[in-house]
Design a protein around this motif. Structure first.
Motif, PDB file in Angstrom:
ATOM      1  N   LEU A  91       0.852  -1.183   0.000  1.00 12.40           N
ATOM      2  CA  LEU A  91       0.000   0.000   0.000  1.00 12.40           C
ATOM      3  C   LEU A  91       0.886   1.230   0.000  1.00 12.40           C
ATOM      4  CD1 LEU A  91      -2.627  -1.038   2.664  1.00 12.40           C
ATOM      5  CD2 LEU A  91      -2.957  -0.891   0.204  1.00 12.40           C
ATOM      6  N   PHE A  92       0.285   2.391  -0.294  1.00 12.04           N
ATOM      7  CA  PHE A  92       1.004   3.651  -0.100  1.00 12.04           C
ATOM      8  C   PHE A  92       0.752   4.019   1.356  1.00 12.04           C
ATOM      9  CE2 PHE A  92      -0.694   3.753  -4.521  1.00 12.04           C
ATOM     10  CZ  PHE A  92       0.485   3.329  -5.107  1.00 12.04           C
ATOM     11  N   SER A  93       1.634   3.538   2.227  1.00 14.53           N
ATOM     12  CA  SER A  93       1.253   3.488   3.638  1.00 14.53           C
ATOM     13  C   SER A  93       1.198   4.849   4.316  1.00 14.53           C
ATOM     14  CB  SER A  93       2.163   2.531   4.388  1.00 14.53           C
ATOM     15  OG  SER A  93       3.489   2.809   4.077  1.00 14.53           O
ATOM     16  N   LYS A  94       1.906   5.846   3.768  1.00 20.12           N
ATOM     17  CA  LYS A  94       1.846   7.166   4.396  1.00 20.12           C
ATOM     18  C   LYS A  94       0.647   7.964   3.895  1.00 20.12           C
ATOM     19  CE  LYS A  94       5.911   7.454   6.678  1.00 20.12           C
ATOM     20  NZ  LYS A  94       7.068   7.088   5.823  1.00 20.12           N
ATOM     21  N   MET A  95      -0.001   7.462   2.852  1.00 20.52           N
ATOM     22  CA  MET A  95      -1.144   8.189   2.310  1.00 20.52           C
ATOM     23  C   MET A  95      -2.419   7.614   2.929  1.00 20.52           C
ATOM     24  SD  MET A  95       0.212   8.281  -1.620  1.00 20.52           S
ATOM     25  CE  MET A  95      -0.714   9.653  -2.254  1.00 20.52           C
ATOM     26  N   ILE A  98      -8.339   6.814   1.314  1.00 20.35           N
ATOM     27  CA  ILE A  98      -9.021   7.359   0.138  1.00 20.35           C
ATOM     28  C   ILE A  98      -8.009   7.818  -0.919  1.00 20.35           C
ATOM     29  CG2 ILE A  98      -9.285   9.678   1.140  1.00 20.35           C
ATOM     30  CD1 ILE A  98     -12.017   8.118  -0.852  1.00 20.35           C
ATOM     31  N   GLU A  99      -6.866   8.330  -0.473  1.00 16.36           N
ATOM     32  CA  GLU A  99      -5.832   8.711  -1.439  1.00 16.36           C
ATOM     33  C   GLU A  99      -5.305   7.493  -2.186  1.00 16.36           C
ATOM     34  OE1 GLU A  99      -3.380  12.558  -0.092  1.00 16.36           O
ATOM     35  OE2 GLU A  99      -3.372  10.985   1.411  1.00 16.36           O
ATOM     36  N   LEU A 102      -7.635   6.857  -4.853  1.00 14.61           N
ATOM     37  CA  LEU A 102      -7.601   7.827  -5.951  1.00 14.61           C
ATOM     38  C   LEU A 102      -6.376   7.612  -6.848  1.00 14.61           C
ATOM     39  CD1 LEU A 102      -8.823  11.069  -4.167  1.00 14.61           C
ATOM     40  CD2 LEU A 102     -10.071   9.638  -5.782  1.00 14.61           C
ATOM     41  N   VAL A 103      -5.251   7.272  -6.236  1.00 14.66           N
ATOM     42  CA  VAL A 103      -4.058   7.009  -7.051  1.00 14.66           C
ATOM     43  C   VAL A 103      -4.343   5.881  -8.041  1.00 14.66           C
ATOM     44  CG1 VAL A 103      -1.702   6.135  -7.025  1.00 14.66           C
ATOM     45  CG2 VAL A 103      -2.406   7.831  -5.344  1.00 14.66           C
ATOM     46  N   MET A 131     -14.284   9.686  -6.683  1.00 17.98           N
ATOM     47  CA  MET A 131     -14.582   9.636  -5.249  1.00 17.98           C
ATOM     48  C   MET A 131     -15.737   8.681  -4.983  1.00 17.98           C
ATOM     49  SD  MET A 131     -12.556  11.497  -3.404  1.00 17.98           S
ATOM     50  CE  MET A 131     -13.203  12.284  -1.958  1.00 17.98           C
ATOM     51  N   ASP A 132     -16.742   8.719  -5.865  1.00 18.02           N
ATOM     52  CA  ASP A 132     -17.893   7.833  -5.660  1.00 18.02           C
ATOM     53  C   ASP A 132     -17.494   6.373  -5.812  1.00 18.02           C
ATOM     54  OD1 ASP A 132     -19.438   9.982  -5.175  1.00 18.02           O
ATOM     55  OD2 ASP A 132     -20.367  10.085  -7.155  1.00 18.02           O
ATOM     56  N   ALA A 135     -15.629   5.381  -2.755  1.00 10.68           N
ATOM     57  CA  ALA A 135     -16.526   5.175  -1.614  1.00 10.68           C
ATOM     58  C   ALA A 135     -17.264   3.857  -1.761  1.00 10.68           C
ATOM     59  CB  ALA A 135     -17.509   6.330  -1.516  1.00 10.68           C
ATOM     60  N   ASN A 148     -10.230   8.341   5.867  1.00 11.91           N
ATOM     61  CA  ASN A 148      -9.199   9.360   6.044  1.00 11.91           C
ATOM     62  C   ASN A 148      -8.082   8.935   6.987  1.00 11.91           C
ATOM     63  OD1 ASN A 148      -9.563  11.863   4.461  1.00 11.91           O
ATOM     64  ND2 ASN A 148     -11.644  11.659   5.255  1.00 11.91           N
TER      65      ASN A 148
END
Ligand code: ATP
Ligand code: MG
Lengths: 255, 417
Positions: A91-95, A98-99, A102-103, A131-132, A135, A148
């Motif tokens: 994962l992008f662990s610092k993000m 939801i980010e 999006l990536v 975003m939808d 989600a 978040n």
């Protein structure tokens, strides 16, 4: 209409003198869960690396939706709808969660610099859609409330689910999962089991699975391939594989 | 045991370096070189230094725990609650901007001049922050793009008489082009190779500027570069151009040389705000997220269909264009540029700003730029030891707060549910 979603023939991968994968054939139809099993070091992950473009196969053909994809770059293959996860969570662990989602949708967004700076209507629309979708998939894997939160702070089982959600949000047709149940407790494994079945039955995608958890594999697979030392050993339905004497000797017998 | 080896090794390196740099001196006597040793007092300092390094390495763990015990500033606790912050933010921002604009009229010329320099470093820091802090690409030759920007304006102004405002985008664009041309082949390389190639590129640009005397004036540089104008109004005592009125006559006030300084400062503020705004937007756009994702895990990015070459290239190019932008302003403010202004140390300072500020964080970079430009001015007496203090500051920061002054904060995204 029996065109195969994925059709692999004679896939071979050599590292110097070592033949990690030797003449593997695989086929996956639409809406199928297919598993690859085999002892440690059998070459399962190497097969995934070849299919997803991380390695260029030394030999053999990989047809995806009737198109040769062996030799294409990793990101090109993923854009065609063949997306994978990794044996170790990536994962992008610092993000935030939801980010991460999006990536994964980068190419579905408006990445034009000026549209982004001026928030043009097309930029906003694509952003909202992304975003939808994010989600929606977070809800499917039960992570919506953590949207978040930093991905690295999630529990291990949640991280594994986020990884699957992050793949799904790219709208793939074939999902490659490398040992998704590794490190999960029985409860989480059961949830994963249901999630994978749901992906096939409700979202109508195919899943190619590498897994050591025999209970999971035997329970959900439509078809199973067995590899040992890079070479195909057997394949068939779970029952056929379970009762195959070669397989019992080479693989199940060891456990 | 390995600790003792480590300590002996570190002490040995200190010994060799100290001997070469302080222990022996080369003197010229007539046409020959003679070697002379250092004085007894200097030797005792050297020995003291070696012992210090030995002990520090031996007890590194304990020193680390000591640093760990030092109170860390809790920035979160100092600020008002999350919801309050959201409503306060625009007001604070407005007050800050008004303050920035009004402040120069109340202080000395020197202070305004220093503030202008600080603003240039803020822009440079923010630019490099895209490349190093966000995209995770170590660029040791950032000053090259700064030089490209500065020389673009200086040359276009000298040869073609183009105005500052026209040259600003050209300088940014040309620096971006250089970034693109360098980045294209280089960004395939692994991190450390990239650092070396960019370091080399920085030197090549400087040496080129130094030797292409016909165009750049070589080591003599370019002087008499036009200052920016305010919609054509000049800030000189008499208008240079025929039929033009200078600013003070047009306003009907007495001439004062500080108008020019303040005007330059105000331009710098506006340029800085522009850079902050654009980069702030970028980090919230898909491309900004992709930069960070690439820094975090390149393999995962590739598996999700991100084209890493293009993403890295965009970070490199945008960072370079920011440097070009700052460079053009630097040339205009200075009125004189030479290759001397674009040596490696400049790259190192800008990198230090990014590291000190907390990789990725904009506020951190701004604070660090202020610290790094104002501290040397305050500690003028120590100017000889500037590099030493600089190194010390870096070591202390790495031990005490490796994540930088203000670590990056994640944006909170609302889901419409
Ligand atoms: N890049 C590489 N270079 C050299 N050898 C490799 C490389 N990648 C894999 N191998 C070798 O290929 C063989 C198969 O490895 P692979 O990771 O595919 O096994 P696996 O079936 O996924 O095993 P596990 O169940 O432990 O995950 C191993 O012997 C491994 O050492
Ligand atoms: Mg494996």
């Amino acid at each position: 209409m029996s065109q195969l979603l994925l059709d692999v023939n004679g896939l071979t991968m050599r590292f110097g003198g070592l033949v990690a994968v030797n003449g593997v054939n695989l086929s996956v139809k639409n809406r199928q869960i297919v598993s690859i099993i085999g002892p440690n070091g059998a070459g399962k992950t190497t097969v995934f690396n070849c299919l997803s473009g991380f390695y260029i196969p030394s030999d053999g053909s990989v047809m995806f939706k009737g198109e040769q994809i062996a030799g294409l770059k990793d990101f090109q293959i993923s854009r065609k709808g063949l997306v994978r996860t990794f044996q170790h969570v990536r994962l992008f662990s610092k993000m935030t969660v939801i980010e991460n989602m999006l990536v994964a949708q980068h190419r579905h967004l408006n990445t034009n610099l000026l549209s982004g700076l001026f928030k043009t209507p097309s930029y906003r629309r694509l952003q909202d859609e992304a975003m939808d979708r994010a989600a929606y998939w977070l809800k499917e894997v039960d992570l919506l409330e953590f949207a978040n939160r930093e991905a690295g702070n999630l529990a291990y089982g949640q991280q594994r689910r986020l990884e699957i959600a992050r793949c799904m949000v790219t709208q793939p047709e074939l999902l490659l999962l490398d040992e998704p149940a590794a490190g999960l407790n029985p409860n989480e494994t059961k949830e994963l089991d249901e999630l994978i079945i749901q992906l096939r039955d409700e979202h109508e995608i195919s899943v190619l699975l590498i897994e050591h958890d025999m209970g999971l594999v035997m329970g959900i697979s439509d078809h199973i391939y067995v590899i040992a030392q890079g070479t195909p050993l057997a394949d068939g339905t779970p029952d056929e594989v379970k009762n195959n004497p070669d397989v019992i000797k080479a693989y199940l017998g060891e456990e | 045991m390995s600790k003792i080896y480590n300590a002996i090794f570190a002490a040995g390196i200190t010994f060799v370096l100290a001997c070469l740099m302080i222990g022996v001196k080369l003197n010229t006597e007539g046409t020959t070189l003679t070697v002379s040793g250092a004085s007894g007092e200097q030797w005792s300092w050297i020995v003291g230094g070696i012992v210090l390094v030995f002990l520090a390495q031996l007890f590194a763990d304990r020193i680390d725990t000591l640093f760990g015990k030092l109170p860390k500033p809790k920035i979160g606790a100092l600020l008002p609650a999350e919801e309050k912050r959201a409503t306060l933010k625009p007001w604070l921002l407005a007050a800050l901007i008004v303050g920035l604009l009004v402040w120069p009229f109340m202080v000395s010329r020197g202070a305004v001049d220093l503030a202008t320099l600080t603003l240039i470093y803020i822009m440079l820091g923010l630019g490099l922050n895209i490349v190093v802090g966000l995209a995770g690409l170590l660029d040791l030759g950032f000053v090259a793009f700064y030089a490209v920007g500065a020389y673009t304006y200086a040359l276009l102004s000298q040869y073609f008489g183009l105005s500052f405002w026209a040259c600003l985008p050209i300088a940014a664009g040309l620096a971006a082009t250089f970034g693109f041309i360098l980045g294209f082949p280089v960004l395939r390389l692994r991190g450390d190779y990239l650092a070396i190639v960019t370091l080399g590129f920085g030197e090549i640009i400087r040496i080129l500027l130094n030797n292409w005397t016909a165009l750049t004036g070589g080591p003599n540089g370019i002087s008499g570069i036009e200052k920016p104008t305010l919609f054509g109004l000049e800030f000189t005592r008499r208008a240079k151009e025929e039929g033009n009125v200078p600013f003070h006559e047009w306003m009907g006030i007495d001439y004062s040389s500080s108008y020019k300084v303040i005007f330059l400062y105000l331009i710098a503020v506006i340029l800085m705000l522009f850079v902050v705004y654009v980069i702030n937007r970028l980090t919230r756009m898909p491309i900004g997220r992709a930069w960070e994702a690439l820094r975090e895990d390149e393999i995962a990015c590739r598996s999700l269909g991100l084209n890493r070459t293009i993403i890295k290239l965009s970070a490199f190019t945008l960072g370079a264009s920011t440097a070009g932008f700052a460079g053009a302003f630097f040339a205009a403010r200075q009125g004189f540029i030479s290759p001397e202004s674009f040596i490696f140390i400049e790259s190192a300072i800008i990198l230090a700003i990014v590291v000190l500020g907390g990789m990725g964080s904009q506020i951190g970079v701004i604070l660090a730029a202020i610290v790094m430009t104002i501290l040397p001015e305050l500690a003028r007496e120590f100017s000889e030891y500037r590099m030493l203090l600089f190194g010390l500051l870096m070591v202390v920061m790495m031990r005490w707060r490796p994540q930088g002054l203000v670590p990056m904060k994640r944006p909170h995204l609302e889901l419409n549910q």
